[in-house]
Motif scaffolding. Structure first.
Motif, mmCIF file in Angstrom:
data_model
loop_
_atom_site.group_PDB
_atom_site.id
_atom_site.type_symbol
_atom_site.label_atom_id
_atom_site.label_comp_id
_atom_site.label_asym_id
_atom_site.label_seq_id
_atom_site.Cartn_x
_atom_site.Cartn_y
_atom_site.Cartn_z
ATOM 1 N N PRO A 183 1.422 -1.398 -0.105
ATOM 2 C CA PRO A 183 0.439 -0.199 -0.127
ATOM 3 C C PRO A 183 1.163 0.984 0.261
ATOM 4 O O PRO A 183 2.248 1.224 0.312
ATOM 5 N N SER A 184 0.178 2.268 -0.291
ATOM 6 C CA SER A 184 1.047 3.931 -0.623
ATOM 7 C C SER A 184 1.295 4.144 0.916
ATOM 8 O O SER A 184 -0.028 3.202 2.284
ATOM 9 N N ASN A 188 4.570 8.904 1.719
ATOM 10 C CA ASN A 188 4.030 9.144 0.145
ATOM 11 C C ASN A 188 3.472 8.117 -0.537
ATOM 12 O O ASN A 188 3.379 7.260 -0.169
ATOM 13 N N ARG A 189 2.947 8.623 -1.131
ATOM 14 C CA ARG A 189 1.507 8.051 -1.811
ATOM 15 C C ARG A 189 2.244 7.392 -2.683
ATOM 16 O O ARG A 189 1.409 6.691 -3.415
ATOM 17 N N ARG A 190 3.304 7.633 -3.612
ATOM 18 C CA ARG A 190 3.671 6.886 -4.992
ATOM 19 C C ARG A 190 4.856 5.498 -4.360
ATOM 20 O O ARG A 190 4.697 4.918 -5.279
ATOM 21 N N HIS A 191 4.195 6.117 -3.118
ATOM 22 C CA HIS A 191 5.021 4.224 -2.337
ATOM 23 C C HIS A 191 4.209 3.538 -2.728
ATOM 24 O O HIS A 191 2.768 3.116 -2.878
ATOM 25 N N GLY A 192 4.969 1.786 -3.090
ATOM 26 C CA GLY A 192 4.490 0.421 -3.334
ATOM 27 C C GLY A 192 4.202 0.021 -4.410
ATOM 28 O O GLY A 192 3.846 -1.092 -4.981
ATOM 29 N N ASP A 239 8.963 -1.833 -4.767
ATOM 30 C CA ASP A 239 8.056 -0.277 -3.842
ATOM 31 C C ASP A 239 8.558 0.689 -4.089
ATOM 32 O O ASP A 239 7.442 1.555 -4.262
ATOM 33 N N GLY A 240 9.616 0.810 -5.298
ATOM 34 C CA GLY A 240 10.090 2.091 -5.167
ATOM 35 C C GLY A 240 9.982 2.491 -6.985
ATOM 36 O O GLY A 240 10.685 3.226 -7.454
#
Lengths: 386, 354
Positions: A183-184, A188-192, A239-240
């Motif tokens: 999950p984000s 950092n909502r860009r994670h995951g 995740d990156g």
């Protein structure tokens, strides 16, 4: 960042001009042999495997890649010349274009050695077709909302979910897909999200066609039902994935294909106007020529800066924003300038047919590969506004 | 234009920053700042950068001269620096030495022609000559019985009608009525009015790109400072997208003018490729000036429309520069005709020729 925009006046070196002559001769032969019609991009299949293999044999796919993977270790400026000449001729490059522009470079950077040795030489030979698996039914421009899940399994991952608007999936061999592995986070909502290499022949993948308003079929829905992907197909950091896209975006967004998609109508207009256009037509034509020239100078400049190892992300986004809006409006401008032409002027019928086609594809140009709105957001961030 | 600015450009930047800061100039009650600025520019060899040493100049090279023009645009200073550079360049084409002091260049409109007779007397009318009333000398491209000639004229021997462009800089009608030339020489083969106007046009394009860059920086800074509806207006997507479009116009002007300047700096002769580069730069930078000025003013709101704010120093000048050395409509017609005459099959090869 300071709001200082750099566009070095890059000139194509002599080796590019030799290559350009070679490319033009090759394309002229293919046109003469009837492989494709440069004046009728609306007809004929833009996907042509045999043609792609001949392009590969010339050494023009993977031009900049290392020789050990089938590449040719030439410069990005040479690749620029090949790309623009193929685009101007409306050559059928669908089979290899995405692989050459972006999938191959991603593999080069993140794939394990045995996969690089297996796939990259086949791309260079024009044998394989790649697609980009990013958009989902509820995640288009908002890439980081992707939900299609990759769940850890023994020796690999299980994929469940849907990708959509996937151009060419029905003819492709591989996808580089973006899937959710975690999950984000709040911070950092860009994670995951993680990038994976997907063999589209794998069990559990269903490809459903989506027909476009032009009557053509590029789009597809790709459904993943518990599809197994082995561990070695993870590309880069788990995740990156969000960290992996910066300089690639500059390549994807600044190329000649970002302002030349409807260029044939301008060439046809010149043919239709003849050698002595009236004042109105001459001014309209002159402005379009100046705008096209400025776009090409911007685009070549970004290619030169990339070759020099710079990361002109804002400049690349500016090329796509200005370029796609220009190529989108071009059919409308040409239509105005052609309004008072004699109905029986030489190539009027071809021009009309081209205009009708260009007008129908125009709406997509500012949507595909990063919408105008997304690009302006990126530019605004670069200017220091967000 | 590039990060590798020359010492010449650095020196120009320093002089303008010290002696022609836009805020300071805008508050000035008179033109007393102009003399020290001109003196410093002269002492640094910038005014005659395009004149060989043998003809009284500093021979800094075409590329360096264009960098100076870029800097002049960034400061939008109302002194005839660019005009003096161009006049010195034109005189050098005829092997005529440049006198000291500010100069300007004529004609400045494609429709104007100045004749030269066998005894060195000039006749004709030149409209829109920048800074003519402030300059002691005018470099003229005239047409005589033997073709194009270059002449040096003392302004006091012409009839100069007072006038100004929308930015308030002098822009004059100059009447030559049997006006004696100080010196005159035939232009070299292949040098004509089109070449001279294109050179002036590229200078204006580079100047416009410089001014647009300043306008973009100013607009971004203002949007980040100005709070409305409880946040900096830079946080509104509408403002962000407007400024992204302004950046696009700046980018187009920078790329087109930088490319044209580079092409001229390395050219062998004024051929079709140079014509494409130069005419496109003038057309595209003028279009960018129009769109860019509108966006910058919209973002600044009412304050940008005041005399007190410096924005108009840049926007009005770049709008006025569109009319010098052939406006965008003129060059579009010329370029359109050239491309049409070359034919459809020669078009892409021309565009992709470098």
């Amino acid at each position: 960042m300071t709001a200082q925009l750099e566009f070095d006046p890059i000139r194509l070196p002599p080796e590019c001009e030799a290559l350009r002559r070679e490319v033009r001769a090759f394309l002229a032969e293919e046109i003469a042999a009837g492989t494709f019609d440069p004046d009728r991009p609306m007809h004929g299949d833009m996907h042509n495997t045999e043609f792609s293999k001949r392009v590969g044999a010339k050494g023009w796919i993977g031009l900049t890649w290392p020789k050990k993977y089938g590449g040719h270790e030439r410069t990005f400026l040479e690749r620029y010349v090949v790309t623009e000449e193929f685009r101007i001729a409306n050559a059928p490059v669908r089979q290899y274009f995405v692989a050459d522009r972006q999938s191959g470079p991603i593999l080069l950077k993140y794939a394990p050695e045995h996969i690089k040795m297996d796939i990259l030489p086949r791309i260079c030979r024009g044998e394989v077709c790649f697609v980009i698996g990013m958009s989902e039914p509820n995640s288009g421009s908002d890439l980081f909302a992707a939900k299609t899940k990759a769940t850890k399994a023994d020796g690999g991952w299980r994929i469940n979910g849907n990708k959509i608007w996937t151009s060419n999936a029905h003819i492709a061999d591989y996808m580089i897909g973006l899937f959710r592995t975690s999950p984000s986070t709040k911070e950092n909502r860009r994670h995951g999200l993680t990038q994976f290499l997907v063999d589209l022949k794998t069990d559990g993948i269903t490809i459903n066609p989506i027909y476009q308003m032009t009557g053509q079929h590029d789009f597809n829905e790709v459904v993943f039902d518990n599809v197994f992907i082995p561990d070695d197909c993870v590309l880069g950091e788990i995740d990156g994935a969000w960290k992996q896209a910066t300089s690639e975006l500059a390549y994807e967004r600044s190329g000649p294909e970002r302002f030349l998609e409807t260029f044939y109508v301008l060439t046809a207009l010149i043919r239709a106007l003849g050698s002595e256009p009236d004042l109105r037509s001459a001014e309209g034509l002159g402005r379009l020529v100046a705008q096209a020239h400025a776009l090409r100078r911007m685009s070549v400049s970004v290619a030169g800066m990339l070759q020099a190892g710079k990361e002109p992300v804002v400049e690349g986004s500016l090329v796509k924003d200005l370029g796609t809006i220009w190529e989108q409006k071009l059919p409308a401008r040409v239509r105005e300038l052609a309004a008072f032409l004699e109905p029986d002027v030489g190539n009027r019928a071809t021009l009309d047919e081209q205009l009708a086609f260009a007008m129908t594809i125009a709406p997509k140009l500012t949507i595909q590969g990063g919408t105008t709105e997304v690009l302006r957001g990126i530019i605004a961030r670069g200017l220091g506004l967000r | 234009m590039t990060e590798n600015v020359s010492i010449v450009a650095e020196s120009a930047t320093r002089i303008f920053a010290d002696l022609a800061d836009p805020q300071t100039i805008n508050r000035a009650k008179d033109a007393a700042w102009k003399a020290p600025l001109w003196q410093a520019l002269t002492d640094a060899g910038l005014t005659l950068a395009w004149v060989p040493e043998a003809l009284g100049g500093s021979d800094a090279g075409l590329a360096e001269g264009f960098e100076v023009i870029d800097v002049a645009g960034r400061f939008a200073a109302s002194v005839p620096l660019v005009e003096t550079l161009l006049a010195g360049w034109l005189l050098s084409q005829g092997g005529i030495a440049s006198p000291g002091g500010p100069m300007t260049i004529a004609p400045g409109r494609p429709s104007d022609t100045i004749g030269l007779n066998a005894s060195g007397k000039l006749s004709g009318r030149a409209r829109g000559i920048p800074f003519a009333q402030d300059c002691e000398h005018i470099a003229v491209l005239a047409s005589g019985a033997e073709g194009a000639s270059i002449a040096l004229v003392e302004t006091k021997n012409c009839r100069v009608t007072p006038g100004a462009n929308p930015a308030g800089d002098a822009s004059n009608e100059v009447l030559f009525a049997d006006t004696p030339a100080v010196e005159w020489r035939p232009a070299s083969a292949g040098f004509d009015r089109t070449a001279m106007l294109l050179m002036g046009g590229v200078a204006r394009s580079v100047q416009t790109a410089g001014a647009l860059g300043a306008v973009l920086r100013m607009s971004v800074a203002y949007a980040n400072d100005r709070v409305a509806f409880e946040r900096p207006i830079a946080k509104f997507q509408a403002i962000q997208h407007s400024l992204a479009q302004l950046a696009g116009e700046v980018a187009a002007a920078v790329a087109a003018s930088g490319s044209a300047a580079d092409a001229i700096a390395h050219m062998q002769s004024f051929d079709d490729q140079i014509f494409l580069e130069a005419a496109s730069a003038k057309i595209r930078s003028a279009e960018a000036a129009e769109k860019g000025a509108a966006i910058a003013h919209q973002v600044h709101g009412a304050i940008g429309f005041t005399n007190e704010h410096i924005l108009h120093r840049f926007t009005l000048r770049m709008l006025a520069w569109r009319d010098d050395f052939g406006n965008e409509s003129h060059w579009a017609v010329e370029l359109g005709r050239k491309v049409a005459a070359g034919g459809a099959d020669a078009f892409w090869p021309l565009l992709a020729s470098r």
